[in-house]
Scaffold this active site. Structure first.
Site, PDB file in Angstrom:
ATOM      1  N   GLY A  15       0.827  -1.203   0.000  1.00  0.00           N
ATOM      2  CA  GLY A  15       0.000   0.000   0.000  1.00  0.00           C
ATOM      3  C   GLY A  15       0.861   1.252   0.000  1.00  0.00           C
ATOM      4  O   GLY A  15       0.599   2.215  -0.728  1.00  0.00           O
ATOM      5  N   ARG A  38      -4.662   4.872  15.062  1.00  0.00           N
ATOM      6  CA  ARG A  38      -3.637   4.762  14.002  1.00  0.00           C
ATOM      7  C   ARG A  38      -3.480   6.082  13.258  1.00  0.00           C
ATOM      8  O   ARG A  38      -2.372   6.485  12.924  1.00  0.00           O
ATOM      9  CB  ARG A  38      -4.029   3.689  12.973  1.00  0.00           C
ATOM     10  CG  ARG A  38      -4.128   2.293  13.492  1.00  0.00           C
ATOM     11  CD  ARG A  38      -2.746   1.718  13.764  1.00  0.00           C
ATOM     12  NE  ARG A  38      -2.938   0.392  14.327  1.00  0.00           N
ATOM     13  CZ  ARG A  38      -2.709  -0.725  13.679  1.00  0.00           C
ATOM     14  NH1 ARG A  38      -2.206  -0.700  12.475  1.00  0.00           N
ATOM     15  NH2 ARG A  38      -2.941  -1.894  14.239  1.00  0.00           N
ATOM     16  N   ASN A 106      -2.383 -11.405  -3.073  1.00  0.00           N
ATOM     17  CA  ASN A 106      -1.720 -12.568  -3.669  1.00  0.00           C
ATOM     18  C   ASN A 106      -2.671 -13.755  -3.597  1.00  0.00           C
ATOM     19  O   ASN A 106      -3.643 -13.748  -2.852  1.00  0.00           O
ATOM     20  CB  ASN A 106      -0.444 -12.863  -2.865  1.00  0.00           C
ATOM     21  CG  ASN A 106       0.539 -13.689  -3.661  1.00  0.00           C
ATOM     22  OD1 ASN A 106       0.325 -14.010  -4.824  1.00  0.00           O
ATOM     23  ND2 ASN A 106       1.627 -14.046  -3.007  1.00  0.00           N
ATOM     24  N   LYS A 185       0.811 -17.935 -11.106  1.00  0.00           N
ATOM     25  CA  LYS A 185       1.610 -17.522  -9.942  1.00  0.00           C
ATOM     26  C   LYS A 185       1.278 -18.400  -8.739  1.00  0.00           C
ATOM     27  O   LYS A 185       2.163 -18.815  -7.989  1.00  0.00           O
ATOM     28  CB  LYS A 185       1.321 -16.049  -9.635  1.00  0.00           C
ATOM     29  CG  LYS A 185       2.275 -15.465  -8.607  1.00  0.00           C
ATOM     30  CD  LYS A 185       2.198 -13.957  -8.520  1.00  0.00           C
ATOM     31  CE  LYS A 185       3.247 -13.466  -7.534  1.00  0.00           C
ATOM     32  NZ  LYS A 185       2.726 -12.463  -6.614  1.00  0.00           N
ATOM     33  N   ASN A 193       6.805 -22.671  -2.221  1.00  0.00           N
ATOM     34  CA  ASN A 193       6.791 -22.056  -0.885  1.00  0.00           C
ATOM     35  C   ASN A 193       6.541 -23.026   0.268  1.00  0.00           C
ATOM     36  O   ASN A 193       7.305 -23.008   1.250  1.00  0.00           O
ATOM     37  CB  ASN A 193       5.795 -20.891  -0.858  1.00  0.00           C
ATOM     38  CG  ASN A 193       6.261 -19.727  -1.725  1.00  0.00           C
ATOM     39  OD1 ASN A 193       6.978 -19.940  -2.703  1.00  0.00           O
ATOM     40  ND2 ASN A 193       5.877 -18.527  -1.374  1.00  0.00           N
ATOM     41  N   SER A 253       8.552 -16.107   0.439  1.00  0.00           N
ATOM     42  CA  SER A 253       7.763 -15.196   1.284  1.00  0.00           C
ATOM     43  C   SER A 253       7.075 -15.980   2.409  1.00  0.00           C
ATOM     44  O   SER A 253       6.971 -15.495   3.541  1.00  0.00           O
ATOM     45  CB  SER A 253       6.724 -14.457   0.442  1.00  0.00           C
ATOM     46  OG  SER A 253       5.946 -15.379  -0.292  1.00  0.00           O
ATOM     47  N   GLU A 265      -0.691 -16.597   4.168  1.00  0.00           N
ATOM     48  CA  GLU A 265      -1.894 -16.539   3.332  1.00  0.00           C
ATOM     49  C   GLU A 265      -2.222 -17.941   2.802  1.00  0.00           C
ATOM     50  O   GLU A 265      -2.761 -18.090   1.709  1.00  0.00           O
ATOM     51  CB  GLU A 265      -1.679 -15.529   2.198  1.00  0.00           C
ATOM     52  CG  GLU A 265      -1.522 -14.112   2.720  1.00  0.00           C
ATOM     53  CD  GLU A 265      -1.302 -13.054   1.634  1.00  0.00           C
ATOM     54  OE1 GLU A 265      -2.112 -12.130   1.498  1.00  0.00           O
ATOM     55  OE2 GLU A 265      -0.295 -13.176   0.909  1.00  0.00           O
TER      56      GLU A 265
HETATM   57  P1  NAP Z   1       1.309  -5.774   4.960  1.00  0.00           P
HETATM   58  O1  NAP Z   1       2.644  -5.115   4.924  1.00  0.00           O
HETATM   59  O2  NAP Z   1       0.953  -6.644   6.113  1.00  0.00           O
HETATM   60  O3  NAP Z   1       0.231  -4.625   4.803  1.00  0.00           O
HETATM   61  C1  NAP Z   1      -1.153  -4.837   4.943  1.00  0.00           C
HETATM   62  C2  NAP Z   1      -1.709  -3.617   5.609  1.00  0.00           C
HETATM   63  O4  NAP Z   1      -3.145  -3.669   5.570  1.00  0.00           O
HETATM   64  C3  NAP Z   1      -1.325  -3.486   7.081  1.00  0.00           C
HETATM   65  O5  NAP Z   1      -0.839  -2.183   7.294  1.00  0.00           O
HETATM   66  C4  NAP Z   1      -2.651  -3.731   7.801  1.00  0.00           C
HETATM   67  O6  NAP Z   1      -2.743  -3.073   9.019  1.00  0.00           O
HETATM   68  C5  NAP Z   1      -3.608  -3.141   6.803  1.00  0.00           C
HETATM   69  N1  NAP Z   1      -5.000  -3.523   7.035  1.00  0.00           N
HETATM   70  C6  NAP Z   1      -5.524  -4.758   7.123  1.00  0.00           C
HETATM   71  N2  NAP Z   1      -6.856  -4.687   7.352  1.00  0.00           N
HETATM   72  C7  NAP Z   1      -7.161  -3.359   7.422  1.00  0.00           C
HETATM   73  C8  NAP Z   1      -8.368  -2.644   7.651  1.00  0.00           C
HETATM   74  N3  NAP Z   1      -9.527  -3.273   7.855  1.00  0.00           N
HETATM   75  N4  NAP Z   1      -8.322  -1.285   7.659  1.00  0.00           N
HETATM   76  C9  NAP Z   1      -7.164  -0.636   7.469  1.00  0.00           C
HETATM   77  N5  NAP Z   1      -5.973  -1.273   7.239  1.00  0.00           N
HETATM   78  C10 NAP Z   1      -5.983  -2.616   7.215  1.00  0.00           C
HETATM   79  O7  NAP Z   1       1.086  -6.672   3.661  1.00  0.00           O
HETATM   80  P2  NAP Z   1       1.802  -6.512   2.232  1.00  0.00           P
HETATM   81  O8  NAP Z   1       3.135  -7.170   2.265  1.00  0.00           O
HETATM   82  O9  NAP Z   1       1.723  -5.079   1.796  1.00  0.00           O
HETATM   83  O10 NAP Z   1       0.871  -7.430   1.330  1.00  0.00           O
HETATM   84  C11 NAP Z   1      -0.401  -7.009   0.849  1.00  0.00           C
HETATM   85  C12 NAP Z   1      -0.811  -8.011  -0.234  1.00  0.00           C
HETATM   86  O11 NAP Z   1       0.097  -7.900  -1.340  1.00  0.00           O
HETATM   87  C13 NAP Z   1      -0.730  -9.487   0.221  1.00  0.00           C
HETATM   88  O12 NAP Z   1      -1.753 -10.249  -0.348  1.00  0.00           O
HETATM   89  C14 NAP Z   1       0.622  -9.928  -0.323  1.00  0.00           C
HETATM   90  O13 NAP Z   1       0.719 -11.329  -0.555  1.00  0.00           O
HETATM   91  C15 NAP Z   1       0.659  -9.166  -1.628  1.00  0.00           C
HETATM   92  N6  NAP Z   1       2.015  -9.003  -2.136  1.00  0.00           N
HETATM   93  C16 NAP Z   1       2.979  -8.442  -1.350  1.00  0.00           C
HETATM   94  C17 NAP Z   1       4.254  -8.278  -1.859  1.00  0.00           C
HETATM   95  C18 NAP Z   1       5.345  -7.642  -1.035  1.00  0.00           C
HETATM   96  O14 NAP Z   1       6.478  -7.590  -1.528  1.00  0.00           O
HETATM   97  N7  NAP Z   1       5.089  -7.167   0.164  1.00  0.00           N
HETATM   98  C19 NAP Z   1       4.547  -8.681  -3.160  1.00  0.00           C
HETATM   99  C20 NAP Z   1       3.545  -9.251  -3.935  1.00  0.00           C
HETATM  100  C21 NAP Z   1       2.273  -9.401  -3.413  1.00  0.00           C
HETATM  101  P3  NAP Z   1      -2.258  -3.803  10.367  1.00  0.00           P
HETATM  102  O15 NAP Z   1      -0.787  -3.622  10.397  1.00  0.00           O
HETATM  103  O16 NAP Z   1      -2.974  -3.077  11.401  1.00  0.00           O
HETATM  104  O17 NAP Z   1      -2.682  -5.250  10.282  1.00  0.00           O
END
Ligand code: NAP
Length: 306
Positions: A15, A38, A106, A185, A193, A253, A265
């Protein structure tokens, strides 16, 4: 329209990466955070911090909670797959008619659940190879340049907001075959994984477990063919071998999530594959026993299994 704000729900790794690049391009971005506490904490700091190479930039983007009244016309859902339905439900009342909702999760399963919950929205799916992670101090590190495929599950044409992504220099391409991309994927993930978690190894060490990898690829190929995804099945085994070699030094991951005591996940990756196999009556004994072993490993570590 370029002045339609992007509401980014989930200011975690992905995000932040998206929000900062959109904002840097001069596009209006609002962060949706979990609750008022927050938002307060965020507002006391300098904003989102993104590290690209050695270059760190701070973006003081406006933040709000789901309780804010501003209508949402364009939503970027950047939470984990297991949070997606709840997160979207929290802002559903704010979505305008035909709101555009882009899902970055993902795996598979959460996207369909969100689309079903939002019948009046235009829902788009993404599959990305970009990588980002959050340092202890909250700075998000843009660790892996990559590419994002975007599409619509119901065959809608390419939307005009792709111009925003181009303006923000987010490498992407629209595809009518997004489900093929997501399944491909997911299948590669299933073949790599979970094994890295069970064998406690880097991706490259899976070359020592090639009979298991081969059996998984055969079952996944049969599954993909049975559910009408033959393109996702094409040369799967060869590609899995290439990914294992190209990422030999990396920890997957899922390995990293388990090692850090984070929820995985699983339900949207190997779990989704096993559910679909059962529905299609395709036998996947190796995949199923791998899922069971992985569930046990998660239970042993006190981690959630859903
Ligand atoms: P992350 O760092 O855990 O971020 C998710 C965020 O969403 C956290 O800040 C979480 O807050 C917030 N959140 C969850 N529920 C919420 C709600 N109801 N209201 C407001 N905020 C909320 O996860 P990420 O690594 O960015 O991954 C996100 C998705 O992208 C996943 O499906 C992942 O598999 C995919 N992805 C990630 C990557 C990567 O490199 N990171 C690469 C490819 C795909 P809290 O901290 O409070 O829980």
């Amino acid at each position: 329209m370029a002045d339609t704000p992007w509401h980014v729900l989930g200011a975690g790794s992905v995000g932040t990466l998206w929000a900062c690049r959109l904002a840097r391009a001069g596009l209006p971005v609002r962060l949706l955070l979990r609750d008022a506490a927050r938002v307060n904490r965020y507002q006391q700091g300098p904003g989102l911090r993104l590290l690209e190479g050695t270059h760190e930039t701070t973006f003081a983007l406006p933040a709000q909670t789901a309780a804010t009244e501003e209508p949402i016309a364009r939503l970027l859902l950047a939470c984990k797959a297991y949070d997606a339905e709840t997160a979207v439900a929290s802002v559903r009342h704010r979505l305008v008619e035909r709101a555009q909702v882009l899902l970055l999760q993902n795996g598979l399963g959460s996207q369909q659940a969100v689309a079903a919950a939002l019948p009046r929205a235009e829902v788009f799916f993404a599959s990305t190879t970009e990588g980002a992670w959050q340092r202890d101090d909250g700075t998000v590190v843009f660790a892996g340049q990559g590419f994002t495929w975007l599409g619509s599950a119901d065959g809608a044409p390419a939307p005009s907001w792709l111009n925003d992504l181009a303006q923000a220099a987010i490498p992407h391409q629209w595809t009518p075959e997004i489900m093929t991309r997501l399944w491909r994927k997911l299948a590669i993930n299933c073949a790599i994984n979970p094994l890295t978690v069970l064998h406690q190894c880097r991706n490259g060490e899976l070359h020592d477990h090639s009979p298991q990898v081969t059996a998984l690829c055969e079952e996944l190929t049969a599954l993909l063919q049975a559910i009408g995804q033959p393109d996702a099945a094409h040369d799967l085994h060869a590609e899995v071998g290439k990914v294992i070699t190209a990422t030999a030094a990396n920890y997957s991951s899922m390995y990293q999530d388990v090692a850090a005591g984070r929820r995985t996940e699983i339900a949207y990756l190997i779990g989704h594959a096993c559910v679909q196999a059962q529905r299609a009556a395709v036998p996947v004994p190796t995949l199923e026993s791998l899922r069971q072993a992985l569930l046990q490993a998660l239970r042993d570590k006190g981690l959630p299994t859903n």
